[in-house]
Design a protein around this motif. Sequence first.
Motif, mmCIF file in Angstrom:
data_model
loop_
_atom_site.group_PDB
_atom_site.id
_atom_site.type_symbol
_atom_site.label_atom_id
_atom_site.label_comp_id
_atom_site.label_asym_id
_atom_site.label_seq_id
_atom_site.Cartn_x
_atom_site.Cartn_y
_atom_site.Cartn_z
ATOM 1 N N SER A 174 68.005 73.830 70.400
ATOM 2 C CA SER A 174 67.005 73.148 69.583
ATOM 3 C C SER A 174 67.462 71.706 69.361
ATOM 4 N N ARG A 186 76.148 85.198 57.445
ATOM 5 C CA ARG A 186 77.015 84.713 58.518
ATOM 6 C C ARG A 186 77.572 83.368 58.047
ATOM 7 N N TYR A 187 78.861 83.173 58.236
ATOM 8 C CA TYR A 187 79.507 81.923 57.850
ATOM 9 C C TYR A 187 80.124 81.249 59.064
ATOM 10 N N ASP A 236 63.741 76.543 71.346
ATOM 11 C CA ASP A 236 63.733 77.398 72.550
ATOM 12 C C ASP A 236 63.821 76.561 73.836
ATOM 13 N N LEU A 271 81.537 82.346 67.687
ATOM 14 C CA LEU A 271 81.716 82.000 66.284
ATOM 15 C C LEU A 271 80.843 82.863 65.374
ATOM 16 N N THR A 272 79.823 83.482 65.967
ATOM 17 C CA THR A 272 78.788 84.190 65.188
ATOM 18 C C THR A 272 78.228 83.247 64.126
ATOM 19 N N ALA A 273 77.896 82.061 64.567
ATOM 20 C CA ALA A 273 77.384 81.030 63.668
ATOM 21 C C ALA A 273 76.642 79.993 64.500
ATOM 22 N N GLY A 274 75.849 79.183 63.820
ATOM 23 C CA GLY A 274 75.191 78.080 64.494
ATOM 24 C C GLY A 274 76.131 76.905 64.631
ATOM 25 N N PRO A 278 66.233 78.566 65.202
ATOM 26 C CA PRO A 278 66.404 77.195 64.732
ATOM 27 C C PRO A 278 65.761 77.042 63.352
ATOM 28 N N TRP A 314 73.017 78.600 68.759
ATOM 29 C CA TRP A 314 73.820 79.682 68.187
ATOM 30 C C TRP A 314 75.034 79.895 69.072
ATOM 31 N N PHE A 361 76.089 72.461 65.672
ATOM 32 C CA PHE A 361 75.336 71.243 65.965
ATOM 33 C C PHE A 361 76.189 70.324 66.832
ATOM 34 N N TRP A 413 76.751 72.874 60.308
ATOM 35 C CA TRP A 413 76.170 74.196 60.034
ATOM 36 C C TRP A 413 77.149 74.990 59.199
ATOM 37 N N ASN A 443 69.564 83.860 64.858
ATOM 38 C CA ASN A 443 69.858 82.684 65.668
ATOM 39 C C ASN A 443 68.663 81.750 65.829
ATOM 40 N N PRO A 460 83.183 79.546 60.708
ATOM 41 C CA PRO A 460 84.618 79.652 60.394
ATOM 42 C C PRO A 460 85.116 78.456 59.581
ATOM 43 N N LEU A 497 75.573 66.442 61.018
ATOM 44 C CA LEU A 497 75.200 67.696 60.366
ATOM 45 C C LEU A 497 76.235 68.781 60.670
ATOM 46 N N ASN A 555 72.366 80.902 74.810
ATOM 47 C CA ASN A 555 71.360 80.872 73.757
ATOM 48 C C ASN A 555 70.418 79.678 73.913
#
Lengths: 110, 121
Positions: free
Chosen positions: A35, B59-60, A51, A96-99, B108, A92, A101, B47, B106, B62, B45, A32
């Motif tokens: 950023s 979407r969560y 990107d 995890l299907t999540a963002g 940013p 992304w 950091f 997410w 997805n 975990p 931070l 992915n």
Amino acid sequence: QSVLTQPPSVSAAPGQKVSISCSGGTSNIGSNYVSWYQHLPGTAPKLVIYDNNKRPSGIPDRFNASKSGSSATLDISGLQTGDEAEYYCGAWDISLTAGVFGGGTLVTVL
Amino acid sequence: EVQLVQSGAEVRKPGESLKISCRGSGYNFPNYWIGWVRQMSGKGLDWMAVIYPDDSDTRYSPSFQGRVSISVDKSMSTAHLHWSSLTTSDSGIYYCARGMSPTNVNSPFDLWGQGTMVTVS
């Protein structure tokens, strides 16, 4: 423990360049876009790269970034005192299907 | 003006519930994902979750699944972050943020709220 790994701090003199690394895996950076965010205390985070290597409007060209495999790098050249902040990478994660950091890197201008 | 404006600081006791809000304006609110990001004191931070206002798809992370819930009132262009039973570890600053590209989960975050400080003590 953050999914993305960053060095805790980097520093350089005014006018010099710093590089911040961000290491992940095949489920996030490897598949992915990356950023980068600048976060000054008491303010909202600010998107400085998206990107992998694109700058939003208003971000100076002193901010550059790249990605290779499952790692990414943010370079800040011509360092200014106003660049002192915490910098976070983000991506992304398809597993995890999540963002996610990175843990953040504090940039100090000596 | 394109902006996200969050509700004010909150102080609660452990075990209490809380809902904080984030109102978007100046753009087509239903078609941009809204996310929530936590910053605990002295930490980085985290997410948390995102929601698509048009159909409330979520979407969560975990790490936060089951501990918080997010919702949206499309008619009010407002997203919410909700706790049913707070703990002291929920103290921190919570930011809402908008996904940059319409419809892309997805994306940013290119637009951020000013943050809401939550203190649980």
